[in-house]
Every structure is written in C-alpha cells, then in structure tokens.
Write an enzyme that holds these catalytic residues in place. Structure first.
Site, short mmCIF file in Angstrom:
data_model
loop_
_atom_site.label_atom_id
_atom_site.label_comp_id
_atom_site.label_asym_id
_atom_site.label_seq_id
_atom_site.Cartn_x
_atom_site.Cartn_y
_atom_site.Cartn_z
N GLU A 86 20.32 -11.07 -46.03
CA GLU A 86 19.29 -10.08 -46.33
C GLU A 86 18.96 -9.25 -45.10
O GLU A 86 19.17 -9.72 -43.97
CB GLU A 86 18.03 -10.77 -46.85
N PRO A 87 18.43 -8.05 -45.29
CA PRO A 87 18.12 -7.17 -44.15
C PRO A 87 17.21 -7.81 -43.12
O PRO A 87 17.40 -7.65 -41.92
CB PRO A 87 17.45 -5.96 -44.82
N GLY A 88 16.21 -8.57 -43.56
CA GLY A 88 15.27 -9.15 -42.61
C GLY A 88 15.49 -10.59 -42.29
O GLY A 88 14.73 -11.20 -41.54
N PHE B 2 25.31 -6.67 -45.90
CA PHE B 2 26.56 -7.24 -45.40
C PHE B 2 27.27 -8.06 -46.49
O PHE B 2 27.76 -9.16 -46.22
CB PHE B 2 26.33 -8.11 -44.16
N ILE B 3 27.32 -7.51 -47.70
CA ILE B 3 27.92 -8.25 -48.82
C ILE B 3 29.37 -7.83 -49.01
O ILE B 3 29.66 -6.69 -49.42
CB ILE B 3 27.12 -8.00 -50.12
N GLU C 170 34.63 -22.82 -46.72
CA GLU C 170 34.44 -21.44 -46.26
C GLU C 170 34.83 -21.30 -44.80
O GLU C 170 35.53 -20.35 -44.42
CB GLU C 170 32.98 -21.03 -46.45
N GLU D 128 28.01 -19.54 -31.81
CA GLU D 128 26.88 -20.29 -31.28
C GLU D 128 26.38 -21.33 -32.30
O GLU D 128 26.06 -22.48 -31.93
CB GLU D 128 25.73 -19.33 -30.92
#
Length: 373
Positions: free
Chosen positions: A128-130, A157-158, A243, A361
């Site tokens: 999500e954006p935030g 970013f999908i 993944e 990281e």
C-alpha cells in the site's frame, strides 16, 4: 557440477519452453517493453504449452506430473535470453498457491481453468502507498454488508496490476485485531468501484506490468472470500518460502546467464589475467549459488524448506546476481552500458531483486533470528 533436481520429463518440458521463448517471446519482447507488459497472446500461448498449469491438477487444466521444479525450468529458460517476464512467476509461483490451497471446489472450478488457460491474469494486492508490505499497517478496509464486502482503499507496486483479471486482495476485515484481522478476497478486474491507476515507470523490468490500484465502494461477493475470514495473515506467510525461492532461482539463473554470456564474448578477445581472475571468482560464486538453490528446491519439494533457509537463498542469490552482473559489465566496458546490450539490461532489471519479496535487510533479520540472535 552435475545437477540432480531435474529428470527426463523436465528435459522434455525445457525443450518445449525454450522453443516457445526463442520463437515467440524474443521477437515480441521489444514491443512489450514499449507497451509495459506482455500481450494477451503470450498468456494464451503460455497456457497452451502448460506453463500456467504448473502444479495444478489436470481436472482444472493443469500440467500433468508437474511441480515447482517445472517453474524453475521456465525461469532458467527466460533468463537464458536475458528477459524480464516476472509477471509470469507472479501468477504461477505466488498467486496460484492461494487458489490451490484455500479456494473451495466451487471456486476452483470457477477460477482455475481461466488461469491455467491464459484467459485470466492474476495479481496479488498487498503493498500500500502508506504501508509498503507492512501487513499490520494495512488500511484497505472490507466491511461486510449482507452477502457482499464493501472495499475501500488503495494498493501500489502491484505486479500484473494493469492486466489482471483476478486480484487476490489483502484487506482488513477486523482492523482492531491488527494482523489477525486480515482476509483475502478475489476481486474481478471488471468490477464497478475497481480502478487501475498509473503504470509505474521503472528503471528496469520495462516489459513487466507494475501498477497502482484503488477501490471505491467496491462490492465483492462473500463467495469470493479465500479461506476463512481474518486468517489472511497466516495464508500470506505460508507461501513466503516458495515466493522467496522463486526470486532466488530467478536471480541465480540471471547470474548464470551473465557469466556464460561474458565468458563467450571474452573468449575470442584473448582476455588478460585480471579478466580471467574475475570470471573465475564469478564462476565459483555462481556454482555455490546453484548448489544453494538446488538444495532449497529439493527441500521445498519435500515440504521441508524453512523460512530461514528460503531467506538465506534469496539473500545470497540476489546479492550474487548484483555482484556477477556488475563484474561482467565492468569487464565488457562501455559497450555494455546501454539498454541495447544484454548485460546493460540485466544490470537494470536485476537491481530490484534485492528489494521486492522482502529486502536484503529483512532477509538478514530472518536469518539472524534463525541463529538465535
């Protein structure tokens, strides 16, 4: 070193995939880079060949006798040609397990034939954006109203976002419960209230679809709930090992391709001792990475791959990809520093592998926990 993870069935499948990539994908790829995503014919042909049915029962159009090892074959053949078609792995390695594991029989009948046949493209709506991929901070909300959920929020970013017909969407159904209040809904790409935003202009991966999505009073049938309500967090984390191994295998294959390409070019130029030393060092690292990926692959097939070992494979192989591609580009000189050169494209395409699917990281944090630190 001799690899033992593949058999004769894999070899036959590899030959078919290699022909498809060389004869159909490579000629179309420049146009995909301009458009920002593969065309629909690619998905249809991938379905016909069986690539989209890897690991899926034959009842739903799956590839007989296939497993994640077949997906690795596809990944290696794509990287052999220095292509970035990560949206394919998003569908087969990341999204498909959710449908296979948590969908009801009725849902599988409804969705799987479309996915395996290539008439539907899948995406995972998580970041999500935030909040990035921080599930606890997720704000996309789904409120139950009768036999529908009403969804409001946004994702970014999908991968496959601009083309997706079926989106596995992570939503908060119980915000007060934090990560234990997350559910997974399957959203139809043609639904009212579902909006596709801009396609993101990336440094690399130009042929890979990456988009923003938003939802305004989107009504999703309760029948589209995957698994149980508020169990989404455990579902999302259960597939992380595969993944991350998928990303590791892709990075490893990219490093192999870079080394082989550079070695072949320099062989006819009588390289000096420094170049020989650099390529020898790359070869040692690439072989080490291959052993790590193959071992992790065998453990995944046996159901024994731990999150720590998957994180270790992703950490090592994505960092390895960066080192090997950078060294090879350095040896080839200015001519390689263009998008027209395979190495130049690989340099830009590979950088994000150390960020998506959990950054280097984060992988170090996971491995550190595994060490008891």
């Amino acid at each position: 070193m001799r690899r033992t993870v593949f058999g004769e069935l894999h070899d036959a499948f590899r030959a078919k995939v290699r022909d498809f990539i060389r004869n159909e994908v490579v000629p179309a790829y420049p146009e995909w880079e301009v458009r920002g995503r593969p065309d629909r014919r690619f998905w249809q042909r991938a379905g016909e060949i069986g690539i989209l049915g890897i690991g899926v029962p034959e009842t739903y159009g799956g590839l007989p006798g296939s497993s994640f090892t077949h997906s690795v074959v596809v990944t290696e053949e794509i990287q052999r040609e220095f292509l970035a078609v990560g949206g394919l792995r998003v569908q087969t390695d990341i999204c498909m397990p959710y449908f296979l594991e948590y969908a009801t029989v009725e849902q599988k009948r409804r969705w799987l034939p479309r996915l395996t046949g290539g008439s539907a493209v899948a995406a995972l709506g998580l970041s999500e954006p935030g909040a990035g991929s921080d599930l606890k901070a997720m704000s996309t909300r789904a409120v139950r109203e009768g036999d529908h959920y009403v969804v409001n929020g946004a994702k970014t970013f999908i991968s496959n976002g601009a083309a997706a017909n079926l989106i596995v969407l992570a939503v908060k159904t119980d915000p007060a419960a934090g990560r234990n209040g997350i559910s997974l809904l399957v959203v139809d790409g043609d639904s009212d209230g579902f909006h596709r935003g801009r396609s993101l202009d990336k440094l690399g991966l130009k042929a890979q679809d990456l988009a923003e999505l938003s939802f305004t009073d989107l009504r999703v049938p309760v029948d589209n709930l995957l698994g149980e309500e508020n169990h989404g967090f455990e579902y999302l984390t259960s597939n992380l090992a595969q993944e991350r191994l998928s990303i590791a295998a892709n990075s490893q294959a990219a490093a192999v391709a870079a080394l082989e390409h550079t070695t072949a070019l320099l062989r006819g130029r009588r390289p000096g001792q420094h170049a020989k030393f650099e390529l020898a060092a790359c070869a040692a690292e690439v072989h080490a990475g291959q052993a790590l990926v193959d071992r992790a692959l065998l453990e995944l097939e046996a159901g024994e791959l731990s999150p720590v070992d998957a994180a270790m494979a992703k950490l090592y192989c994505t960092e390895l990809q960066g080192r090997v591609v950078d060294r090879c580009l350095q040896l080839l000189g200015p001519s390689a520093y263009t998008r027209q050169c395979r190495l130049g494209r690989a340099y830009l395409d590979g950088r994000v592998s150390r960020i998506y699917g959990g950054s280097s990281e984060i992988m170090k944090v996971i491995v550190g926990h595994g060490l008891g630190l």
